[in-house]
Design an enzyme around this catalytic site. Structure first.
Site, PDB file in Angstrom:
ATOM      1  N   GLY A  92       0.837  -2.468   4.271  1.00  0.00           N
ATOM      2  CA  GLY A  92       1.275  -0.901   4.390  1.00  0.00           C
ATOM      3  C   GLY A  92       2.580  -0.884   4.969  1.00  0.00           C
ATOM      4  O   GLY A  92       3.461  -1.438   4.516  1.00  0.00           O
ATOM      5  N   SER A  93       2.495  -0.617   6.132  1.00  0.00           N
ATOM      6  CA  SER A  93       3.672  -0.093   6.952  1.00  0.00           C
ATOM      7  C   SER A  93       4.665  -1.677   7.087  1.00  0.00           C
ATOM      8  O   SER A  93       5.830  -1.390   7.205  1.00  0.00           O
ATOM      9  CB  SER A  93       3.451   0.421   8.231  1.00  0.00           C
ATOM     10  OG  SER A  93       2.431  -0.211   8.957  1.00  0.00           O
ATOM     11  N   MET A 150      -9.137   8.492  -1.131  1.00  0.00           N
ATOM     12  CA  MET A 150      -9.939   8.694  -0.190  1.00  0.00           C
ATOM     13  C   MET A 150     -10.505  10.284  -0.520  1.00  0.00           C
ATOM     14  O   MET A 150      -9.684  11.160  -0.991  1.00  0.00           O
ATOM     15  CB  MET A 150      -9.591   8.749   1.156  1.00  0.00           C
ATOM     16  CG  MET A 150      -8.698   7.496   1.557  1.00  0.00           C
ATOM     17  SD  MET A 150      -7.951   7.274   3.288  1.00  0.00           S
ATOM     18  CE  MET A 150      -6.805   5.942   3.177  1.00  0.00           C
ATOM     19  N   HIS A 208      -7.948   1.345  -4.761  1.00  0.00           N
ATOM     20  CA  HIS A 208      -9.097   1.365  -3.725  1.00  0.00           C
ATOM     21  C   HIS A 208      -9.773   2.381  -3.604  1.00  0.00           C
ATOM     22  O   HIS A 208      -9.209   3.367  -2.865  1.00  0.00           O
ATOM     23  CB  HIS A 208      -8.284   0.808  -2.664  1.00  0.00           C
ATOM     24  CG  HIS A 208      -9.189   0.514  -1.222  1.00  0.00           C
ATOM     25  ND1 HIS A 208      -8.942   0.384   0.115  1.00  0.00           N
ATOM     26  CD2 HIS A 208     -10.751   0.389  -1.141  1.00  0.00           C
ATOM     27  CE1 HIS A 208      -9.875   0.221   0.647  1.00  0.00           C
ATOM     28  NE2 HIS A 208     -10.968   0.119  -0.157  1.00  0.00           N
ATOM     29  N   ASP A 259      -4.776   3.949  -2.325  1.00  0.00           N
ATOM     30  CA  ASP A 259      -5.748   4.339  -1.637  1.00  0.00           C
ATOM     31  C   ASP A 259      -6.115   5.638  -2.224  1.00  0.00           C
ATOM     32  O   ASP A 259      -5.474   6.601  -1.925  1.00  0.00           O
ATOM     33  CB  ASP A 259      -5.413   4.246  -0.367  1.00  0.00           C
ATOM     34  CG  ASP A 259      -5.292   2.855   0.310  1.00  0.00           C
ATOM     35  OD1 ASP A 259      -6.101   1.982   0.135  1.00  0.00           O
ATOM     36  OD2 ASP A 259      -4.395   2.405   1.091  1.00  0.00           O
ATOM     37  N   MET A 317     -12.065   4.639  -1.929  1.00  0.00           N
ATOM     38  CA  MET A 317     -12.834   4.909  -0.763  1.00  0.00           C
ATOM     39  C   MET A 317     -13.422   6.476  -1.026  1.00  0.00           C
ATOM     40  O   MET A 317     -13.130   7.523  -0.421  1.00  0.00           O
ATOM     41  CB  MET A 317     -11.876   5.102   0.303  1.00  0.00           C
ATOM     42  CG  MET A 317     -11.517   3.664   0.723  1.00  0.00           C
ATOM     43  SD  MET A 317     -10.291   3.462   2.190  1.00  0.00           S
ATOM     44  CE  MET A 317      -8.784   3.623   0.874  1.00  0.00           C
ATOM     45  N   GLY A 333      -3.752  -3.717   8.391  1.00  0.00           N
ATOM     46  CA  GLY A 333      -3.210  -4.368   9.553  1.00  0.00           C
ATOM     47  C   GLY A 333      -2.394  -5.627   9.016  1.00  0.00           C
ATOM     48  O   GLY A 333      -2.200  -6.436  10.038  1.00  0.00           O
ATOM     49  N   MET A 337     -12.168  -5.809   3.964  1.00  0.00           N
ATOM     50  CA  MET A 337     -11.450  -5.114   4.870  1.00  0.00           C
ATOM     51  C   MET A 337     -11.287  -5.419   6.219  1.00  0.00           C
ATOM     52  O   MET A 337     -12.167  -6.010   6.780  1.00  0.00           O
ATOM     53  CB  MET A 337     -11.974  -3.708   5.009  1.00  0.00           C
ATOM     54  CG  MET A 337     -12.314  -2.705   3.516  1.00  0.00           C
ATOM     55  SD  MET A 337     -10.543  -2.300   3.067  1.00  0.00           S
ATOM     56  CE  MET A 337      -9.941  -1.009   4.451  1.00  0.00           C
ATOM     57  N   ASP A 349      -7.106  -6.131   3.202  1.00  0.00           N
ATOM     58  CA  ASP A 349      -6.565  -5.030   3.517  1.00  0.00           C
ATOM     59  C   ASP A 349      -6.633  -4.392   4.833  1.00  0.00           C
ATOM     60  O   ASP A 349      -7.829  -4.138   5.137  1.00  0.00           O
ATOM     61  CB  ASP A 349      -6.954  -4.061   2.390  1.00  0.00           C
ATOM     62  CG  ASP A 349      -6.468  -2.735   2.710  1.00  0.00           C
ATOM     63  OD1 ASP A 349      -5.612  -2.248   3.137  1.00  0.00           O
ATOM     64  OD2 ASP A 349      -6.936  -1.675   1.909  1.00  0.00           O
ATOM     65  N   SER A 354       0.824  -1.149  -0.024  1.00  0.00           N
ATOM     66  CA  SER A 354      -0.114   0.006  -0.016  1.00  0.00           C
ATOM     67  C   SER A 354       1.021   1.401  -0.202  1.00  0.00           C
ATOM     68  O   SER A 354       1.500   1.522   1.080  1.00  0.00           O
ATOM     69  CB  SER A 354      -0.873  -0.046   1.369  1.00  0.00           C
ATOM     70  OG  SER A 354      -1.587   1.219   1.232  1.00  0.00           O
ATOM     71  N   GLY A 409      -9.915   4.053   5.833  1.00  0.00           N
ATOM     72  CA  GLY A 409      -9.617   5.600   6.182  1.00  0.00           C
ATOM     73  C   GLY A 409      -8.397   6.064   6.756  1.00  0.00           C
ATOM     74  O   GLY A 409      -7.885   7.434   6.485  1.00  0.00           O
ATOM     75  N   PHE A 410      -7.735   5.070   7.412  1.00  0.00           N
ATOM     76  CA  PHE A 410      -6.305   5.476   7.977  1.00  0.00           C
ATOM     77  C   PHE A 410      -5.764   4.077   8.195  1.00  0.00           C
ATOM     78  O   PHE A 410      -6.230   3.054   8.301  1.00  0.00           O
ATOM     79  CB  PHE A 410      -6.628   5.890   9.525  1.00  0.00           C
ATOM     80  CG  PHE A 410      -7.302   7.249   9.504  1.00  0.00           C
ATOM     81  CD1 PHE A 410      -6.709   8.470   9.419  1.00  0.00           C
ATOM     82  CD2 PHE A 410      -8.880   7.397   9.909  1.00  0.00           C
ATOM     83  CE1 PHE A 410      -7.549   9.647   9.416  1.00  0.00           C
ATOM     84  CE2 PHE A 410      -9.534   8.537   9.829  1.00  0.00           C
ATOM     85  CZ  PHE A 410      -8.785   9.737   9.601  1.00  0.00           C
ATOM     86  N   GLY A 411      -4.387   4.410   7.986  1.00  0.00           N
ATOM     87  CA  GLY A 411      -3.104   3.528   7.999  1.00  0.00           C
ATOM     88  C   GLY A 411      -2.977   3.112   9.562  1.00  0.00           C
ATOM     89  O   GLY A 411      -3.139   3.758  10.400  1.00  0.00           O
ATOM     90  N   GLY A 412      -2.186   2.009   9.904  1.00  0.00           N
ATOM     91  CA  GLY A 412      -1.756   1.780  11.193  1.00  0.00           C
ATOM     92  C   GLY A 412      -2.606   1.278  12.167  1.00  0.00           C
ATOM     93  O   GLY A 412      -2.587   1.262  13.355  1.00  0.00           O
ATOM     94  N   HIS A 447      -1.099  -0.967  -4.793  1.00  0.00           N
ATOM     95  CA  HIS A 447      -2.469  -0.853  -3.990  1.00  0.00           C
ATOM     96  C   HIS A 447      -2.231   0.652  -3.709  1.00  0.00           C
ATOM     97  O   HIS A 447      -1.633   1.028  -2.866  1.00  0.00           O
ATOM     98  CB  HIS A 447      -2.512  -1.885  -2.660  1.00  0.00           C
ATOM     99  CG  HIS A 447      -3.936  -1.507  -2.159  1.00  0.00           C
ATOM    100  ND1 HIS A 447      -5.251  -2.155  -2.479  1.00  0.00           N
ATOM    101  CD2 HIS A 447      -4.614  -0.535  -1.220  1.00  0.00           C
ATOM    102  CE1 HIS A 447      -6.069  -1.966  -1.796  1.00  0.00           C
ATOM    103  NE2 HIS A 447      -5.746  -1.086  -0.803  1.00  0.00           N
TER     104      HIS A 447
END
Length: 228
Positions: free
Chosen positions: A197-198, A39, A70, A37, A72, A177, A141, A175, A10, A146-149, A35
């Site tokens: 992602g991270s 938004m 993606h 995102d 959103m 975590g 999902m 997608d 991501s 809406g937010f990472g992490g 990927h």
């Protein structure tokens, strides 16, 4: 069994000031797709980027990387043509954002993109089921979009298992975590497209993490085919 293990970093988790280079780095480290995102500040509270940036990225890194968009956004119909023109390969919209999924699926196909259909944690998988035969990929999902992490939601795995049992050849993406700590649960449930992602983008050795994620999923796919 047509599906294979694919890992899609991501890119929202990367250094956005170096986005083209970051995308190239992910592909060099073994990513199967990217990927992206999108938004809009309405469907989700955050704002990211739109089709002009996708077009710049496509020009910058060339025709090969597969862009999984993606979306959103609260009006997914509005962005189909602009995203196709910008060089997107797959348009993944949220079931919750449209009143006419069938028409939107048709529009995406006609624009030359693959179709992904996403559901939030609060949406049942049965609501997605009527469209599963018309799409290329279902996205479950594993966090609130809406937010990472955010922390991986283990209780979404029954949705993945149900989809895999009902639609054995469908690409199923997870997608939110997802990383080395949660990949075994995703793979065992039947997910084959892994957004990370991270855990991938921000780590010291993305190549080894991508390889680990892919190996776990590939082994689960192999085991499933032997068990049938």
């Amino acid at each position: 069994m047509a599906y294979t293990a694919k890992i899609g970093p991501s890119i929202l988790s990367s250094d956005l000031s170096q986005l083209g280079r970051e995308c190239e780095r992910m592909m060099e480290c073994g990513a199967d797709y990217l990927h992206l995102d999108v938004m809009d500040g309405h469907f989700v509270p955050n704002i990211t980027f739109g089709h002009p940036m996708v077009e710049c990225l496509r020009h910058s890194i060339g025709p090969d990387p597969f862009f999984d968009m993606h979306m959103m956004v609260s009006r997914p119909e509005q962005w189909v043509k602009p995203m196709a023109a910008a060089g997107a390969n797959q348009y993944t919209f949220h079931l919750e954002a449209t009143t006419n999924p069938g028409n939107l699926i048709k529009e995406i196909r006609e624009s030359g993109m693959k179709v992904g259909l996403a559901i939030k944690p609060g949406t049942t998988v049965e609501e997605l089921a009527p469209w599963a035969g018309q799409i290329d990929m279902a996205l479950v999902m594993t966090v609130e979009p809406g937010f990472g992490g955010q922390k991986f939601m283990d209780d979404m795995m029954p949705k993945v298992s149900w989809l895999r049992s009902q639609f054995p050849s469908l690409d199923i993406e997870v997608d939110g975590g997802v990383g080395p700590d949660s990949i075994h649960r995703c793979a065992e449930a039947g997910a084959n497209m892994i957004v990370s992602g991270s855990a991938v983008v921000s780590c010291d050795d993305p190549r080894s993490v991508i390889a680990l994620l892919k190996n776990v999923v590939s082994e689960a796919i192999q085991k499933r085919s032997l068990d049938r």
